[in-house]
Design an enzyme around this catalytic site. Sequence first.
Site, mmCIF file in Angstrom:
data_model
loop_
_atom_site.group_PDB
_atom_site.id
_atom_site.type_symbol
_atom_site.label_atom_id
_atom_site.label_comp_id
_atom_site.label_asym_id
_atom_site.label_seq_id
_atom_site.Cartn_x
_atom_site.Cartn_y
_atom_site.Cartn_z
ATOM 1 N N CYS A 2 0.867 -1.174 0.000
ATOM 2 C CA CYS A 2 0.000 0.000 0.000
ATOM 3 C C CYS A 2 0.901 1.221 0.000
ATOM 4 O O CYS A 2 1.551 1.521 1.001
ATOM 5 C CB CYS A 2 -0.915 -0.004 1.223
ATOM 6 S SG CYS A 2 -2.001 1.443 1.312
ATOM 7 N N GLU A 111 -3.411 1.164 -6.024
ATOM 8 C CA GLU A 111 -2.403 0.158 -6.362
ATOM 9 C C GLU A 111 -2.117 0.240 -7.846
ATOM 10 O O GLU A 111 -2.949 0.697 -8.636
ATOM 11 C CB GLU A 111 -2.877 -1.243 -5.964
ATOM 12 C CG GLU A 111 -1.785 -2.293 -5.981
ATOM 13 C CD GLU A 111 -0.560 -1.878 -5.189
ATOM 14 O OE1 GLU A 111 0.389 -1.327 -5.828
ATOM 15 O OE2 GLU A 111 -0.525 -2.070 -3.969
#
Length: 261
Positions: A2, A111
């Site tokens: 992340c 992402e």
Amino acid sequence: MCGRFSLTASPEEVRELFALLEIEDFPARYNIAPTQPILAIVAADSAEPGSNRPDRKAVLLRWGFMPGWVKDPADFPLLINARAETAISKASFRAAMRHRRILIPASGFYEWHRPPKGSGEKSQAYWVKPKNGKIVAFAGLMETWSSADGSEVDTGAILTVDASPSFRAIHDRMPVVIAPEDFTRWLDCKTQEPREVLDLMRSPQDDLFEVIPVSDRVNKVANTGPDIQDRIHPVAGEPEPPRPKKTARQGRADDGQMDLF
């Protein structure tokens, strides 16, 4: 992994979800990047009998974990994520796993699907948000780093785990999400040892998130408006979501990432 996330919920929504007595006002943030301040929920001191004092409070941390034993931050890598599978035993995170577990409110995260070099395909950014449109709580770790002159900086990292099956086409890791009914157990570092919360560090439910292709404007930390979450057509050659690749991506660098110190 992340590397960017968002918190666009109102302070009142955060206060209600985490059962906080109070919380300071804060603006919507669409592109939270490493080294920036992040909101975290921590366990407060135990309340006195009959007191209405909450057992949780909101604090600000710098996103980029720094173990207390580090002498020179310039010689230590920026740790924005910690692998859930090894955090208990890894020297950098062992103490925090035992004593300083936190929750990090988020409206979703970003992402990047990065195809193998030489494939001719382009990278594609994705905005990953809860399907119900509500807040999620990432599992995190906190550490206070003290400099030689006595100044202190509270720092934090997000725990990650193997991606859920439907997400692996994009990336093999994703944040650990703690359900509301498990908030108390995760934050309770006095009676719940790390081995007793291992079951909480699991892949999110496969249907928890919605994946939306977005433009590469999210790559720049200067782009902080809601338009970075607008859906686009994936780049040529990339289905939505992309098909799994045999070659897993091993890492990436964030353009425009700031220094922690």
